[in-house]
Design an enzyme around this catalytic site. Structure first.
Site, PDB file in Angstrom:
ATOM      1  N   LYS A  38       0.830  -1.213   0.000  1.00 24.19           N
ATOM      2  CA  LYS A  38       0.000   0.000   0.000  1.00 24.19           C
ATOM      3  C   LYS A  38       0.867   1.266   0.000  1.00 24.19           C
ATOM      4  CE  LYS A  38      -2.802   1.165   3.801  1.00 24.19           C
ATOM      5  NZ  LYS A  38      -2.761   2.600   4.034  1.00 24.19           N
ATOM      6  N   GLY A 110      -5.394   8.439   5.063  1.00 28.83           N
ATOM      7  CA  GLY A 110      -4.505   9.470   5.598  1.00 28.83           C
ATOM      8  C   GLY A 110      -3.280   9.635   4.707  1.00 28.83           C
ATOM      9  N   ARG A 138      -8.748  13.090  11.804  1.00 28.55           N
ATOM     10  CA  ARG A 138      -7.301  12.868  11.989  1.00 28.55           C
ATOM     11  C   ARG A 138      -6.480  14.155  11.836  1.00 28.55           C
ATOM     12  NH1 ARG A 138      -5.579   7.585   8.951  1.00 28.55           N
ATOM     13  NH2 ARG A 138      -3.740   7.926  10.254  1.00 28.55           N
ATOM     14  N   ASP A 333       2.059  -0.296  11.989  1.00 32.01           N
ATOM     15  CA  ASP A 333       0.848  -0.903  11.408  1.00 32.01           C
ATOM     16  C   ASP A 333       0.654  -2.360  11.815  1.00 32.01           C
ATOM     17  OD1 ASP A 333       0.224   1.475  10.177  1.00 32.01           O
ATOM     18  OD2 ASP A 333       1.141   0.934   8.271  1.00 32.01           O
ATOM     19  N   LYS A 360      -4.907   6.728  14.608  1.00 34.61           N
ATOM     20  CA  LYS A 360      -4.925   6.075  13.293  1.00 34.61           C
ATOM     21  C   LYS A 360      -6.384   6.027  12.814  1.00 34.61           C
ATOM     22  CE  LYS A 360      -0.552   5.189  12.740  1.00 34.61           C
ATOM     23  NZ  LYS A 360       0.189   5.809  11.646  1.00 34.61           N
ATOM     24  N   ARG A 364      -6.539   2.682  17.958  1.00 40.53           N
ATOM     25  CA  ARG A 364      -6.210   1.247  17.875  1.00 40.53           C
ATOM     26  C   ARG A 364      -5.854   0.641  19.232  1.00 40.53           C
ATOM     27  NH1 ARG A 364      -3.171   1.222  11.937  1.00 40.53           N
ATOM     28  NH2 ARG A 364      -5.121   1.128  10.775  1.00 40.53           N
TER      29      ARG A 364
HETATM   30  C1  S3P Z   1       2.475   5.124   6.084  1.00 42.45           C
HETATM   31  C2  S3P Z   1       3.004   5.581   7.267  1.00 42.45           C
HETATM   32  C3  S3P Z   1       2.404   5.301   8.575  1.00 42.45           C
HETATM   33  C4  S3P Z   1       1.441   4.147   8.493  1.00 42.45           C
HETATM   34  C5  S3P Z   1       0.499   4.254   7.352  1.00 42.45           C
HETATM   35  C6  S3P Z   1       1.278   4.287   6.037  1.00 42.45           C
HETATM   36  C7  S3P Z   1       3.153   5.481   4.824  1.00 42.45           C
HETATM   37  O1  S3P Z   1       1.714   6.450   9.014  1.00 42.45           O
HETATM   38  O2  S3P Z   1       0.715   4.024   9.699  1.00 42.45           O
HETATM   39  O3  S3P Z   1      -0.366   3.136   7.315  1.00 42.45           O
HETATM   40  O4  S3P Z   1       2.864   4.889   3.778  1.00 42.45           O
HETATM   41  O5  S3P Z   1       3.993   6.383   4.867  1.00 42.45           O
HETATM   42  P1  S3P Z   1       2.450   7.654   9.744  1.00 42.45           P
HETATM   43  O6  S3P Z   1       3.308   8.302   8.732  1.00 42.45           O
HETATM   44  O7  S3P Z   1       1.355   8.549  10.233  1.00 42.45           O
HETATM   45  O8  S3P Z   1       3.222   7.031  10.863  1.00 42.45           O
END
Ligand code: S3P
Length: 447
Positions: A38, A110, A138, A333, A360, A364
């Site tokens: 992802k 996000g 958020r 995650d 998140k 969580r």
């Molecule tokens: C992600 C960073 C993380 C993670 C999110 C994906 C990314 O978030 O929890 O699922 O792809 O950079 P944060 O940057 O808020 O820690």
């Protein structure tokens, strides 16, 4: 749309949300091919859009979040299509995008809102970014503040979405990130492409580096230096990117659910080919090995700077683990599923320094504690983590996903070792990152 396979489990009295019933299992065995990571899918879709020329993305994430990113890119004038073989072909526009006719809908994602805000901040027009109910709660201050310092004009609802960003003439920034966040780091590096001068980002705790690796894959030059437990990255503005053809490695955070399912059964055997092994993401494998899971890696190769390999795992008795500090940031995650299997370890799992988990897609920490307690577990919930004793017996229960994909999947895994059936409400949330999750889990469980 609800995936068809969930229909088998739907309680007809509840039409608005899908429920899944998970029965206890005897073992986990088989092979799991994962959809593309992802984090990488989001970044490739964004960078392909602002690159010169075409990009061809193979094994793009099937999750709704990455579809949100593609939809936003289309609204910004980037043509793309999904070809018959399942490739996403993107026609890059170069650094100049088109003003969107409607709000950019980031859905539940996000990553989309935070990282794309770095790109729209570089455009000479106004973009509105909206999200669903969870995303609207958020915090976005973490990107608003540095992007505003670079020259973007941003309004929000007290630091939360919707965001209204008027971009243009950005200046480079020298920024030490106050929170460990790879989304923020990527956002600022992407904005740095549009800025005059050299952007310097410092992170005091190392986070996933897919933004840096992807920028290089698309032809950007950047310098990286490790500094203590963190990193310093420098990137000059005005660089042009060029399109790439790339196969996206399997998602390690989605693999976590199957690895933890296998970990629950001594003697289980699971093969996971074509899996992302980027060292900034692979801490989970160390923790699982420390807990007792046997893991061997073969066929290691590097694709566009990302390490990929095949994983063979075999279940054994699980001991104990403490996750804190830099580990918490690296495993952010995967903590929900590690916590969900903690009662089945010998001496339990403790999670510290994980306040970020409260903001998140759901809170969580609270979601994990609530569901574990409903299954009869003893849990010590703290402001910044959890302590879950081992050696517990859990019973099936009626649980909620709290609209959070990782909670839905984590408890489907815990349910495999509970006594009796577990019902998970709002199970469709899994589709945010992994629509085929329940079907695949069913395929590798033996009853
Ligand atoms: C992600 C960073 C993380 C993670 C999110 C994906 C990314 O978030 O929890 O699922 O792809 O950079 P944060 O940057 O808020 O820690």
């Amino acid at each position: 749309m609800r995936p068809a396979y969930v229909d088998r489990y739907i309680d007809l009295k509840m039409k608005n949300s899908s429920q899944v019933i998970v029965r206890p299992a005897r073992n986990v065995r088989g092979s799991v091919q994962l959809p593309g990571d992802k984090s990488i899918s989001h970044r490739y879709a964004m960078l392909a859009g602002i690159a010169e020329g075409a990009s061809r993305l193979e094994n793009y994430s099937t999750g709704a979040d990455c579809a949100s990113t593609l939809a936003c890119m289309r609204s910004l004038g980037v043509p793309w299509e999904c070809t018959e073989g399942g490739f996403i072909e993107v026609q890059g526009r170069g650094l100049s995008l088109a003003a969107p006719a409607k709000a950019l809908d980031c859905g539940n994602s996000g990553s989309t809102m935070r990282m794309l805000s770095g790109i729209v901040a570089g455009q000479k027009f106004t973009s509105e970014m909206i999200g669903d109910e969870s995303l609207s709660r958020r915090p976005m201050e973490r990107v608003i503040k540095p992007l505003s310092a670079m020259g973007a004009q941003i309004s929000s609802q007290q630091g939360k979405p919707p965001l209204r960003i008027t971009g243009g003439a950005l200046k480079a920034i020298d920024y030490t990130m106050p929170v460990a966040s790879a989304q923020v780091k990527s956002c600022l590096l992407f904005a740095g492409l549009f800025a005059e001068g050299e952007t310097r980002i410092e992170e005091t705790l190392r986070t996933r580096d897919h933004g840096e690796v992807a920028l290089r894959a698309f032809g950007a030059k950047l310098e990286r230096k490790s500094a203590g437990q963190g990193n310093e990255i420098r990137l000059r503005g005005g660089q042009t990117l060029r399109g790439i053809g790339a196969r996206i490695p399997g998602d390690l955070s989605s693999a976590a659910f199957f690895l933890c399912a296998a970990a629950l059964f001594p003697g289980s055997q699971l093969l996971v080919p074509n899996l992302l092994m980027n060292p900034t993401r692979a801490r989970l494998l160390d923790i699982l090995m420390q807990l007792g899971l046997h893991i061997s890696v073969t066929q290691l190769e590097e694709i566009h700077g990302e390490l990929v390999g095949s994983l063979q795992v075999e279940g054994a008795r699980l001991t104990q683990a403490t996750i804190s500090g830099a580990d918490t940031a690296a495993l952010i995650d995967e903590i929900p599923v590690l916590a969900a299997i903690a009662p089945f370890t010998e001496k339990g799992i403790e999670v510290r320094d994980a306040k970020e988990l409260r903001i998140k897609e759901s809170d969580r920490i609270a979601a994990v504690a609530t569901n574990l307690r409903l299954m009869g577990a003893q849990v010590d919930e703290r402001e910044d983590g959890l302590k879950i004793p081992g050696g517990q017996t859990l019973h099936g229960a009626e649980l909620d996903s709290f609209g959070d994909h990782r909670i839905a999947m984590a408890f489907a895994v815990a349910a495999l070792r509970a006594e009796g059936e577990t019902l998970i409400r709002g199970a469709e949330a899994a589709g945010i990152s992994y629509p085929a999750f329940f079907q695949t889990l069913e395929e590798v469980t033996e009853r």
